[in-house]
Design a protein around this motif. Structure first.
Motif, PDB file in Angstrom:
ATOM      1  N   MET A   1       0.848  -0.987  -0.035  1.00  0.00           N
ATOM      2  CA  MET A   1      -0.059   0.142   0.260  1.00  0.00           C
ATOM      3  C   MET A   1       0.899   1.431  -0.481  1.00  0.00           C
ATOM      4  O   MET A   1       2.107   1.468   0.693  1.00  0.00           O
ATOM      5  CB  MET A   1      -0.534  -0.012   1.303  1.00  0.00           C
ATOM      6  N   ASP A   2       1.039   2.105  -1.053  1.00  0.00           N
ATOM      7  CA  ASP A   2       1.418   3.911  -0.769  1.00  0.00           C
ATOM      8  C   ASP A   2       1.005   4.122   0.146  1.00  0.00           C
ATOM      9  O   ASP A   2      -0.290   4.127   1.040  1.00  0.00           O
ATOM     10  CB  ASP A   2       0.491   4.335  -1.867  1.00  0.00           C
ATOM     11  N   ASN A   3       1.993   4.818   0.796  1.00  0.00           N
ATOM     12  CA  ASN A   3       1.418   5.944   1.938  1.00  0.00           C
ATOM     13  C   ASN A   3       1.794   5.426   3.355  1.00  0.00           C
ATOM     14  O   ASN A   3       1.139   6.327   4.368  1.00  0.00           O
ATOM     15  CB  ASN A   3       0.773   6.887   2.049  1.00  0.00           C
ATOM     16  N   THR A   4       2.196   4.646   3.114  1.00  0.00           N
ATOM     17  CA  THR A   4       2.013   3.495   4.846  1.00  0.00           C
ATOM     18  C   THR A   4       3.470   4.313   5.477  1.00  0.00           C
ATOM     19  O   THR A   4       3.340   3.375   6.984  1.00  0.00           O
ATOM     20  CB  THR A   4       1.557   2.656   5.095  1.00  0.00           C
ATOM     21  N   SER A   5       4.165   4.928   4.312  1.00  0.00           N
ATOM     22  CA  SER A   5       5.417   4.950   5.588  1.00  0.00           C
ATOM     23  C   SER A   5       5.738   5.888   6.813  1.00  0.00           C
ATOM     24  O   SER A   5       5.655   5.642   8.261  1.00  0.00           O
ATOM     25  CB  SER A   5       6.170   5.245   4.714  1.00  0.00           C
ATOM     26  N   GLY A   6       4.801   7.269   7.312  1.00  0.00           N
ATOM     27  CA  GLY A   6       4.759   8.019   7.978  1.00  0.00           C
ATOM     28  C   GLY A   6       3.445   7.928   8.869  1.00  0.00           C
ATOM     29  O   GLY A   6       3.745   7.959   9.566  1.00  0.00           O
ATOM     30  N   LEU A   7       2.970   6.749   8.324  1.00  0.00           N
ATOM     31  CA  LEU A   7       1.470   5.896   8.956  1.00  0.00           C
ATOM     32  C   LEU A   7       2.938   5.065  10.500  1.00  0.00           C
ATOM     33  O   LEU A   7       2.724   5.400  11.615  1.00  0.00           O
ATOM     34  CB  LEU A   7       1.140   4.935   8.617  1.00  0.00           C
ATOM     35  N   PHE A   8       3.890   4.007   9.902  1.00  0.00           N
ATOM     36  CA  PHE A   8       4.202   3.738  10.899  1.00  0.00           C
ATOM     37  C   PHE A   8       5.329   4.174  11.524  1.00  0.00           C
ATOM     38  O   PHE A   8       6.275   3.826  12.529  1.00  0.00           O
ATOM     39  CB  PHE A   8       5.044   2.777  10.006  1.00  0.00           C
TER      40      PHE A   8
ATOM     41  N   ASP B   1       6.648   7.403  13.284  1.00  0.00           N
ATOM     42  CA  ASP B   1       6.308   6.809  14.610  1.00  0.00           C
ATOM     43  C   ASP B   1       5.973   6.110  15.895  1.00  0.00           C
ATOM     44  O   ASP B   1       6.973   6.042  17.207  1.00  0.00           O
ATOM     45  CB  ASP B   1       4.548   7.521  15.811  1.00  0.00           C
ATOM     46  N   PHE B   2       6.743   4.222  15.457  1.00  0.00           N
ATOM     47  CA  PHE B   2       6.909   3.369  16.271  1.00  0.00           C
ATOM     48  C   PHE B   2       7.412   2.533  15.141  1.00  0.00           C
ATOM     49  O   PHE B   2       7.462   1.454  15.499  1.00  0.00           O
ATOM     50  CB  PHE B   2       5.420   2.831  16.137  1.00  0.00           C
ATOM     51  N   ALA B   3       8.344   3.315  14.454  1.00  0.00           N
ATOM     52  CA  ALA B   3       9.095   2.663  14.193  1.00  0.00           C
ATOM     53  C   ALA B   3      10.304   0.860  14.951  1.00  0.00           C
ATOM     54  O   ALA B   3      10.363   0.004  14.816  1.00  0.00           O
ATOM     55  CB  ALA B   3      10.432   3.390  13.297  1.00  0.00           C
ATOM     56  N   GLY B   4      10.953   2.281  15.986  1.00  0.00           N
ATOM     57  CA  GLY B   4      11.482   0.927  16.941  1.00  0.00           C
ATOM     58  C   GLY B   4      10.515  -0.106  17.171  1.00  0.00           C
ATOM     59  O   GLY B   4      11.643  -0.591  17.970  1.00  0.00           O
ATOM     60  N   LEU B   5       9.107   0.378  17.240  1.00  0.00           N
ATOM     61  CA  LEU B   5       8.405  -0.744  18.006  1.00  0.00           C
ATOM     62  C   LEU B   5       7.989  -2.013  17.007  1.00  0.00           C
ATOM     63  O   LEU B   5       7.597  -3.202  17.624  1.00  0.00           O
ATOM     64  CB  LEU B   5       7.793  -0.624  19.127  1.00  0.00           C
ATOM     65  N   ILE B   6       7.466  -1.598  16.257  1.00  0.00           N
ATOM     66  CA  ILE B   6       7.358  -3.151  15.247  1.00  0.00           C
ATOM     67  C   ILE B   6       8.212  -3.338  13.843  1.00  0.00           C
ATOM     68  O   ILE B   6       9.348  -2.301  13.999  1.00  0.00           O
ATOM     69  CB  ILE B   6       6.518  -2.159  14.368  1.00  0.00           C
ATOM     70  N   SER B   7       8.353  -4.671  14.370  1.00  0.00           N
ATOM     71  CA  SER B   7       9.183  -5.241  12.331  1.00  0.00           C
ATOM     72  C   SER B   7       7.747  -5.314  11.535  1.00  0.00           C
ATOM     73  O   SER B   7       7.147  -5.009  11.504  1.00  0.00           O
ATOM     74  CB  SER B   7       9.051  -6.611  13.057  1.00  0.00           C
ATOM     75  N   SER B   8       8.821  -5.580  10.676  1.00  0.00           N
ATOM     76  CA  SER B   8       8.417  -5.729   9.175  1.00  0.00           C
ATOM     77  C   SER B   8       7.289  -6.528   8.507  1.00  0.00           C
ATOM     78  O   SER B   8       6.708  -7.025   8.722  1.00  0.00           O
ATOM     79  CB  SER B   8       9.369  -6.215   8.390  1.00  0.00           C
ATOM     80  N   GLU B   9       7.145  -7.971  10.288  1.00  0.00           N
ATOM     81  CA  GLU B   9       6.390  -8.733  10.078  1.00  0.00           C
ATOM     82  C   GLU B   9       4.727  -8.116  11.103  1.00  0.00           C
ATOM     83  O   GLU B   9       4.076  -8.536   9.900  1.00  0.00           O
ATOM     84  CB  GLU B   9       6.747 -10.078  10.921  1.00  0.00           C
TER      85      GLU B   9
ATOM     86  N   SER C   1      -0.431  -9.918  17.981  1.00  0.00           N
ATOM     87  CA  SER C   1       1.062  -9.707  18.595  1.00  0.00           C
ATOM     88  C   SER C   1       1.234  -8.025  19.460  1.00  0.00           C
ATOM     89  O   SER C   1       0.396  -7.143  19.307  1.00  0.00           O
ATOM     90  CB  SER C   1       1.237  -8.159  16.924  1.00  0.00           C
ATOM     91  N   LYS C   2       2.123  -8.725  20.036  1.00  0.00           N
ATOM     92  CA  LYS C   2       2.796  -8.255  21.212  1.00  0.00           C
ATOM     93  C   LYS C   2       2.808  -6.695  21.260  1.00  0.00           C
ATOM     94  O   LYS C   2       2.488  -5.577  22.131  1.00  0.00           O
ATOM     95  CB  LYS C   2       3.546  -8.389  22.611  1.00  0.00           C
ATOM     96  N   ASN C   3       3.435  -6.572  20.036  1.00  0.00           N
ATOM     97  CA  ASN C   3       4.033  -4.717  19.236  1.00  0.00           C
ATOM     98  C   ASN C   3       3.239  -3.944  19.240  1.00  0.00           C
ATOM     99  O   ASN C   3       2.624  -2.813  19.289  1.00  0.00           O
ATOM    100  CB  ASN C   3       5.405  -4.868  17.912  1.00  0.00           C
TER     101      ASN C   3
END
Length: 188
Positions: free
Chosen positions: A1-8, A10-18, A117-119
């Motif tokens: 999906m386009d444009n999701t980079s901004g969505l994630f 703020d939480f980049a260090g908390l969630i994995s690519s999975e 997901s705990k994350n």
């Protein structure tokens, strides 16, 4: 999906690519026209929106008079938090001030992500904590800071708001009368 980079971001260090792959099928890109309602007073808020482009107003009605209580901009989340989590009717309308493009995630899918997901569960907790802290800060400022201070803070953080909203709408965000706002602006 386009444009999701901004969505994630703020939480980049908390969630994995999975975790991101788990959420992708649930994300919907939606479009709203100026003045469309994203949420109508009395409805339960069923979507969490991330604004890609556009601006949303949170509006309460005092009799027949609209009061803008919050503004959400591109790069921010938009929802009636209390209604969303408590599953109770919203006390506000959320209306598009401009054309909007958002990524929507419905309540059931959010709960599914929390369960799987705990994350994601941690992201949800941190998101709620941030919203709670912002609400407390706003309440504190209204109760303990001068109207002039609140106005200065608003225009320092969001100078574009002066071009986007009427003075009456800005006054309602600040919790003051339009006359008080006019006096503050005249002193500048």
């Amino acid at each position: 999906m386009d444009n999701t980079s901004g969505l994630f971001k703020d939480f980049a260090g908390l969630i994995s690519s999975e975790d991101i792959k788990m959420a992708q099928p649930f994300l919907k890109t939606l479009h709203f026209e100026k003045d469309d309602l994203l949420l109508k007073k009395g409805e339960v808020c069923s979507f969490l929106y991330y604004i890609i482009d556009g601006i949303a107003l949170y509006i309460t009605l005092e009799g027949k008079k609209e009061q803008v209580v919050h503004v959400s901009f591109a790069g921010e989340f938009c929802l009636a938090l209390y209604s969303f989590y408590a599953r109770l009717p919203s006390e506000a309308n959320i209306r598009a001030l401009t054309k909007m493009q958002v990524i929507g995630l419905d309540y059931e899918k959010v709960q599914h992500l929390f369960d799987k997901s705990k994350n994601w569960e941690r992201v949800g907790r941190l998101f709620a904590e941030r919203a709670f802290i912002d609400a407390l800060r706003t309440k504190h400022d209204i109760q303990h800071k001068t109207a002039h201070y609140r106005y200065q803070k608003l225009i320092e953080q969001r100078p574009e708001i002066l071009q986007l909203l009427s003075l009456g709408q800005i006054a309602s965000i600040l919790g003051i009368s339009q006359e008080t706002l006019s006096r503050i602006r005249a002193k500048r």
